[in-house]
Write an enzyme that holds these catalytic residues in place. Structure first.
Site, mmCIF file in Angstrom:
data_model
loop_
_atom_site.group_PDB
_atom_site.id
_atom_site.type_symbol
_atom_site.label_atom_id
_atom_site.label_comp_id
_atom_site.label_asym_id
_atom_site.label_seq_id
_atom_site.Cartn_x
_atom_site.Cartn_y
_atom_site.Cartn_z
ATOM 1 N N LYS A 113 0.664 -0.987 -0.254
ATOM 2 C CA LYS A 113 -0.233 -0.392 0.261
ATOM 3 C C LYS A 113 0.918 0.946 0.226
ATOM 4 O O LYS A 113 0.149 2.199 -1.049
ATOM 5 C CB LYS A 113 -1.230 0.255 1.069
ATOM 6 C CG LYS A 113 -2.115 1.303 1.098
ATOM 7 C CD LYS A 113 -2.550 0.446 2.495
ATOM 8 C CE LYS A 113 -2.286 0.966 3.650
ATOM 9 N NZ LYS A 113 -2.912 -0.040 4.674
ATOM 10 N N THR A 138 4.123 2.052 -0.969
ATOM 11 C CA THR A 138 5.338 2.072 -2.802
ATOM 12 C C THR A 138 3.528 2.361 -3.261
ATOM 13 O O THR A 138 4.040 2.813 -4.237
ATOM 14 C CB THR A 138 5.218 -0.367 -2.628
ATOM 15 O OG1 THR A 138 5.992 -0.299 -1.893
ATOM 16 C CG2 THR A 138 5.839 -0.407 -4.429
ATOM 17 N N ARG A 179 2.420 8.353 7.145
ATOM 18 C CA ARG A 179 2.311 7.887 8.650
ATOM 19 C C ARG A 179 4.143 8.057 8.969
ATOM 20 O O ARG A 179 4.440 7.307 7.864
ATOM 21 C CB ARG A 179 1.859 6.810 9.123
ATOM 22 C CG ARG A 179 0.182 7.355 8.971
ATOM 23 C CD ARG A 179 -0.377 6.141 9.880
ATOM 24 N NE ARG A 179 0.117 4.934 8.678
ATOM 25 C CZ ARG A 179 -0.594 3.823 8.956
ATOM 26 N NH1 ARG A 179 -0.216 3.211 10.104
ATOM 27 N NH2 ARG A 179 -0.075 2.587 8.273
ATOM 28 N N LYS A 205 8.255 -7.139 10.406
ATOM 29 C CA LYS A 205 7.340 -5.976 8.853
ATOM 30 C C LYS A 205 8.624 -6.071 8.232
ATOM 31 O O LYS A 205 8.248 -5.421 7.387
ATOM 32 C CB LYS A 205 6.368 -4.953 9.720
ATOM 33 C CG LYS A 205 5.444 -4.146 8.507
ATOM 34 C CD LYS A 205 4.542 -4.063 8.733
ATOM 35 C CE LYS A 205 3.997 -2.604 8.087
ATOM 36 N NZ LYS A 205 4.305 -1.545 7.973
ATOM 37 N N ALA A 227 -3.110 1.363 12.794
ATOM 38 C CA ALA A 227 -4.810 1.518 12.562
ATOM 39 C C ALA A 227 -5.431 0.398 13.479
ATOM 40 O O ALA A 227 -6.786 0.268 13.223
ATOM 41 C CB ALA A 227 -4.900 1.461 10.777
ATOM 42 N N PHE A 284 -3.248 0.207 7.146
ATOM 43 C CA PHE A 284 -4.056 -1.681 7.700
ATOM 44 C C PHE A 284 -5.195 -1.457 6.254
ATOM 45 O O PHE A 284 -4.954 -0.641 5.785
ATOM 46 C CB PHE A 284 -4.583 -2.331 8.659
ATOM 47 C CG PHE A 284 -3.244 -2.964 9.618
ATOM 48 C CD1 PHE A 284 -2.250 -3.723 8.447
ATOM 49 C CD2 PHE A 284 -2.752 -2.263 10.745
ATOM 50 C CE1 PHE A 284 -0.682 -3.679 9.830
ATOM 51 C CE2 PHE A 284 -2.371 -2.517 11.743
ATOM 52 C CZ PHE A 284 -1.367 -3.333 10.857
ATOM 53 N N PHE A 336 3.109 -7.949 -9.152
ATOM 54 C CA PHE A 336 3.956 -9.559 -9.442
ATOM 55 C C PHE A 336 4.072 -9.892 -10.952
ATOM 56 O O PHE A 336 3.509 -10.541 -11.130
ATOM 57 C CB PHE A 336 3.907 -10.139 -8.595
ATOM 58 C CG PHE A 336 3.651 -9.562 -6.872
ATOM 59 C CD1 PHE A 336 2.953 -8.541 -6.310
ATOM 60 C CD2 PHE A 336 4.908 -10.137 -6.311
ATOM 61 C CE1 PHE A 336 3.328 -7.885 -4.999
ATOM 62 C CE2 PHE A 336 5.166 -9.743 -4.651
ATOM 63 C CZ PHE A 336 4.027 -8.499 -4.888
ATOM 64 N N TRP A 356 6.973 -0.507 -8.264
ATOM 65 C CA TRP A 356 8.169 -1.446 -7.577
ATOM 66 C C TRP A 356 8.814 -1.444 -8.226
ATOM 67 O O TRP A 356 10.342 -0.492 -7.731
ATOM 68 C CB TRP A 356 7.900 -2.549 -6.984
ATOM 69 C CG TRP A 356 8.041 -2.417 -5.799
ATOM 70 C CD1 TRP A 356 8.637 -3.044 -4.786
ATOM 71 C CD2 TRP A 356 9.717 -4.030 -6.357
ATOM 72 N NE1 TRP A 356 9.146 -3.292 -4.011
ATOM 73 C CE2 TRP A 356 10.127 -3.984 -4.890
ATOM 74 C CE3 TRP A 356 10.041 -4.529 -7.056
ATOM 75 C CZ2 TRP A 356 11.094 -4.866 -4.449
ATOM 76 C CZ3 TRP A 356 10.969 -5.380 -7.239
ATOM 77 C CH2 TRP A 356 11.441 -5.067 -6.024
#
Lengths: 557, 557
Positions: A71, A73, A94, A105, A273, A301, A381, A409
């Site tokens: 998200k 990215t 954030r 993470k 979140a 999230f 992907f 990405w």
């Protein structure tokens, strides 16, 4: 393939003063933190308010899975792509917490060729905001316990202190502790516990405050304990809102950084979140709105958590609703929601994709309940097959929602051009009838909880613990019964059970306890087993971290 | 009369880039933190090593009293005065802890017209060093407890964890706690406790490390616990020295600020001298030595604590001994050592002055035991009478020590000219035969303790607790028996009893416990009732603090 930190370290950064010039901020408007980070001074924030307001794009996602959604990215890549197609765009994100950075993470600065930089600084101490919040939170604890120890003029019941200490780390060992042991000179014995800093009410307040006076007012309203007569005791009663605001005087200023492609990015405030309200600061989002024609921001999230809270908690303070919502998904993650194990995600599986799509579909319908235009962004992907992509487009067509593939990405802004064009078109042409899903001022707390559970989560009913029912009754007495609710729930499922993937139905949600956050202006509802202090995994990310003799970070990801 | 913060806020600061130019540092050598604070980059620190080395003046004092001595004020004013008489001088100070700032002592940036600026920033978060140390310390705790929780491969005895968590606050409630309660998913129950950040071994390491590799080596050597076989477990065993060094990669760079009169000042590292080694960082002191012809630095509390530790712990790592020692006293404080109550200090009292002078005399003799030239600086007050001044000069003459009055608080550098001239002359003419008071490599730990107690404190004997005696035996087994000792003792008395003022004799000192700090390279000896976590007073300074809507600090002192 280069790692995120290798791409970051290979990028030649532009001095932040030049990035600031792009949005008409001069050297005097900045408080520099090194050459590539800056805080925006109060006078500049005031002056910016006269600028016109840009369009706001909220990026949210399906329920996260171990497959990763990307998200941040997409948020960063979309901002870069909008600039590439000639739209003056600013990003608002954030800031990361060290807990997940050191835990499992990794960082929160995007990935590949869609990153905010310098990633190692942002992921470590950045400009010190998290530390200032931790310090203010724990200074409040020390001053509160000192008040009780030194005569307790306010008649505080030490068994009913609800203010907890915090650290910006994952430290399960501190969840349940006893403090004040060792005899009378060492304080008053009582049960206590630490939360992670991002769950601190002071983090929420920093993100919702519109200026220093509002910050001080909100700090003053924090309820920290109850008296023996069960009356709430506030920071204002302790007369320490001035000291706490002083500790936060710099942390409240938004931070400016840049993407790999020199898009200005405000990175400020970082509540999780799942256990908090999940949105970056009002001051940063407003600064961004007054700096660009388009602003891309994200909430934490899935759309059931960060998305819902952005719309129900942040928007009223922000004074502006999103002009469009982007819901991020990956085909891999949708297949996990359809029952595929992480190790089997590279094999084509149309049935699983179709089943797992139910999760995305639910979030699309949810965001539309707020009257907002929705676009789906698929973070592409290499393992996605043509047939899977075709099926996904078909499924989106059935929901009558636009869908775009994005490969930011790998390709940076070039990988987000279609998504950017679709958003510009959507904002220009689609109707936006933003409205709340409940009556903010008239619905009671339990009605708000029940509306979120039924309308957003898709659950049947709400089960309240005995404690929660007692709290609902006592909150009426204190006048808190119509405050907004901030749900604390697992991020992995629409329900309060992290194992229920896809779009579960016929489930109840249990409210274990309410936690009043009167300074922030909402009541947290703890559901299921959600914890406000995470733990570290067996092999924490910290084990791979290092630094060379020149101070360059190694092993951050 | 203006308050310190009023004088600070009325001063027009010079951009730190211009202060840096005075010592041949360019914009690229700096990591800016706002316009008036900067960290020095590693490349610049390397380059500076080629510069010649200046003369080093160590400022220490009598045992502090509630009357106040003004050691930082004299240090800063002396630096300004040396510049005024044409000597290129740089100052090297410790950075303040928020504990005393919010508690009772106030800031640590000097006073009146002898201050380092911006005082509110330095006294609050400064450049984030304290927060980085707190974070590294507590990340170590979280990773250690996680190791035990996740299978405990290293076979750590949870009852023998000696690594404590820290906060940079005075919080007595956290002195003795139990952690890991609440069942198996919430960690392993054990006793624990928090120290104040300035007592953290990581603070000592940051202050003693000579570069990032040395930092990592020292971090790796930290002993955190013992196994069930009583073998020490280190940070290296946990494989997390890289992650901890990464967290500290910016904190280790010295900070540059300025005095009211634009003297460059390195303010970096801040261990307390009662419960830690009390000196600013080696890197900052070395940067100062390579920047000026004279360097004025201070060590914490009295010459029995900070002074002794500067000479016995810091000098071997620094590779340079002071060229002269300044001992600061006030007539008021000497009268308190002579038995006068704080409320009666304004009345002339020659008898009390004469009696209290014993404290100053003992410190003069002590510093001379190291072969160093000594000068006494009297921080002058309006209440000092001519007869008192005359008597004090006579008493100093009896000790054959030079004494100068200084009024830098009121007059800035003009109030320190005589002191500055005397120091230049002393360094040029007096013999300096610096030597240790014991054989650093050959004396055992207990011999070092006993030498300090007898030679420096003036005590008769050392009493060891049963635990301390057991530790002395076990330390031999681990090869720690010849490490330096870092005494933890009350600052108020030469003895371990804070009520014994003046120059007590015929007293024993009790060693309650030893705490190995193998990364720092010394063993802390806890004497008497000294505590490594202070408490807040009944009316903490925080109650007077505030901030206006522009972010200006109010009520800091």
């Amino acid at each position: 393939m280069k790692s995120d930190i290798e791409i970051s370290q290979a990028t030649s950064l532009t001095p932040i003063t030049e990035i600031a010039e792009k949005i008409n901020l001069s050297f005097d408007d900045l408080e520099l933190h090194g050459k590539y980070k800056a805080k925006i001074e109060f006078d500049a924030l005031d002056r910016m308010k006269k600028n016109p307001e840009g369009k706001l794009i909220l990026v949210t996602s399906i329920n996260p899975t171990p497959a990763g959604e990307g998200k941040s990215t997409i948020t960063i890549g979309l901002g870069d792509a909008l600039n590439k197609i000639g739209k003056k765009t600013v990003i608002a994100l954030r800031e990361p917490s060290l807990g997940p950075v050191m835990g499992i993470k990794g960082g929160a600065t995007g990935g590949g060729y869609a990153q905010v930089l310098p990633m190692e600084d942002i992921n470590l101490h950045f400009t010190g905001d998290m530390h200032a919040i931790t310090t203010a939170n724990n200074a409040l604890s020390a001053l509160l316990d000192n008040h009780i120890h030194q005569g307790n003029e306010l008649n505080i019941d030490a068994r009913r202190v609800i203010w907890k200490r915090v650290v910006d780390l994952n430290d399960r060992e501190l969840r349940h502790i006893t403090v004040g042991l060792g005899g009378p000179i060492n304080g008053v014995p009582r049960e206590d516990g630490f939360d992670i800093t991002v769950a601190s009410e002071i983090m929420a307040i920093l993100c919702l405050a519109t200026d220093i006076n509002d910050l001080k007012r909100r700090l003053s309203n924090i309820v920290v304990a109850y008296t023996f007569e069960r009356e709430p005791v506030t920071v204002g009663d302790l007369k320490i809102e001035g000291a706490l605001a002083l500790v936060l005087k710099d942390a409240i200023k938004p931070n400016l950084v840049q993407t790999i492609y020199q898009t200005p990015a405000f990175v400020h405030g970082g509540p999780f979140a799942n256990i908090a309200h999940g949105c970056n600061s009002i001051l940063a989002t407003r600064a961004a709105l007054h700096s660009g024609d388009y602003v891309v921001t994200e909430a934490g999230f899935g759309a059931d958590l960060g998305g819902e809270k952005f719309l129900d908690i942040k928007v009223p303070s922000l004074g502006k609703a999103p002009d469009a919502v982007v819901i991020v998904a990956t085909i891999r993650a949708l297949k996990m929601h359809g029952g595929v194990a992480k190790t089997d995600l590279s094999a084509e599986n149309l049935t699983a994709l179709k089943n797992g799509f139910s999760n995305l579909a639910k979030h699309i319908r949810n965001m539309r309940k707020y009257g907002l235009p929705v676009v789906v962004a698929i973070n592409q992907f290499i393992s996605d097959t043509d047939k899977e992509i075709e099926l996904l487009k078909e499924l989106c067509a059935n929901e009558d929602v636009k869908v775009e593939l994005a490969s930011v990405w790998e390709k940076g802004p070039d990988g987000g051009i279609d998504l950017a064009n679709t958003l510009v078109e959507t904002i220009a042409t689609e109707e936006n009838n933003f409205h709340s899903i409940f009556s903010r001022d008239h619905d009671d707390l339990n009605e708000k909880v029940e509306t979120i559970v039924r309308e957003i989560y898709g659950g049947s009913d709400v089960v309240y613990s005995k404690k929660a029912l007692q709290q609902l009754a006592s909150f009426k007495k204190y006048g808190w019964d119509r405050l907004p609710v901030c749900m604390a729930k697992t991020q992995y499922s629409l329900s309060d059970d992290p194992t229920k993937l896809g779009a579960p139905s016929d489930f109840d949600v249990t409210i274990r306890e309410f936690v009043p956050k009167i300074g922030a202006g909402f009541i947290v509802a703890l559901t299921g087993d959600v914890m406000t202090m995470p733990g570290l995994p067996k092999k924490p990310a910290a084990l791979n971290m290092d630094v060379d003799e020149k101070g360059n970070a190694i092993g951050l990801f």
